[in-house]
Design a protein around this motif. Sequence first.
Motif, mmCIF file in Angstrom:
data_model
loop_
_atom_site.group_PDB
_atom_site.id
_atom_site.type_symbol
_atom_site.label_atom_id
_atom_site.label_comp_id
_atom_site.label_asym_id
_atom_site.label_seq_id
_atom_site.Cartn_x
_atom_site.Cartn_y
_atom_site.Cartn_z
ATOM 1 N N ARG A 22 12.971 12.816 -6.333
ATOM 2 C CA ARG A 22 12.693 11.472 -6.293
ATOM 3 C C ARG A 22 11.479 11.138 -6.939
ATOM 4 N N CYS A 23 11.158 9.758 -7.387
ATOM 5 C CA CYS A 23 9.987 9.682 -8.278
ATOM 6 C C CYS A 23 9.677 8.110 -7.895
ATOM 7 N N SER A 24 8.563 7.876 -7.345
ATOM 8 C CA SER A 24 7.974 6.287 -7.368
ATOM 9 C C SER A 24 7.094 5.961 -8.324
ATOM 10 N N PRO A 25 7.045 5.072 -9.166
ATOM 11 C CA PRO A 25 6.127 4.964 -10.445
ATOM 12 C C PRO A 25 4.962 4.201 -9.906
ATOM 13 N N ASP A 30 7.627 -0.178 -14.680
ATOM 14 C CA ASP A 30 8.970 -0.664 -14.517
ATOM 15 C C ASP A 30 9.797 0.217 -15.205
ATOM 16 N N THR A 31 9.160 1.138 -15.980
ATOM 17 C CA THR A 31 10.116 2.491 -16.641
ATOM 18 C C THR A 31 9.748 4.004 -16.276
ATOM 19 N N TYR A 50 15.063 2.104 -17.262
ATOM 20 C CA TYR A 50 14.366 0.740 -17.575
ATOM 21 C C TYR A 50 15.580 -0.155 -17.052
ATOM 22 N N GLU A 51 15.220 -1.019 -16.178
ATOM 23 C CA GLU A 51 16.141 -2.012 -15.536
ATOM 24 C C GLU A 51 17.234 -1.491 -14.955
ATOM 25 N N PHE A 69 16.337 2.472 -9.098
ATOM 26 C CA PHE A 69 16.534 1.469 -7.922
ATOM 27 C C PHE A 69 15.871 -0.111 -8.470
ATOM 28 N N PRO A 70 16.242 -1.038 -7.762
ATOM 29 C CA PRO A 70 15.614 -2.530 -7.850
ATOM 30 C C PRO A 70 14.204 -2.511 -7.845
ATOM 31 N N ASN A 71 13.507 -1.362 -6.878
ATOM 32 C CA ASN A 71 11.993 -1.558 -6.928
ATOM 33 C C ASN A 71 11.461 -0.318 -7.917
#
Lengths: 115, 113
Positions: A22-25, A30-31, A50-51, A69-71
């Motif tokens: 898992r990764c949280s930017p 957004d990419t 992306y998107e 995911f959307p977030n």
Amino acid sequence: DAGVTQSPTHLIKTRGQQVTLRCSPKSGHDTVSWYQQALGQGPQFIFQYYEEEERQRGNFPDRFSGHQFPNYSSELNVNALLLGDSALYLCASSSVAGRGTDTQYFGPGTRLTVL
Amino acid sequence: AQSVTQLGSHVSVSEGALVLLRCNYSSSVPPYLFWYVQYPNQGLQLLLKYTTGATLVKGINGFEAEFKKSETSFHLTKPSAHMSDAAEYFCAVSPNRDDKIIFGKGTRLHILP
């Protein structure tokens, strides 16, 4: 402002198993791109999201798949693990909207060991 | 296709001496060029980047690099090495800021006391 975060830090699996990383930017990004770094080698590009769509892909088999995911957070899934999948998996985030001022920032990585 | 070649998988310099890490690239389009540093058991930290404009780029921790199009090079330098500079350094190229980054194999920098 939190940078790129990844979980878990370390992971041990056996051959044939499946794994999810898992990764949280970084805030405002957004990419998400994923890289595999084998021991003693430079990182190799796996794919970029992306998107919520896979935007481009490196030379990795279909056993490697992902999701965004959307977030903007992302997962990397690897099926039917092989010994050769043992590596440091790095996530990098960037901002399409910020093109011209920003670049890819890397997380600390997840160390995957396949036994 | 783009690629990066880093000359020397290991480089040793004395503390206080000049650091020079060599990088050559191939690219069919004007590239974006990067140097990243990786300390043991850590991720990658951006040292500096070249996108457009001035060919001499200054980065963090006293490092700088010069983009030489005619030589397809982007060598990394630091006037005076510190013990804390011991790490793995990666040169990388990308066709644009959001595209995939192609890395070299890395150069491990050793600092001798």
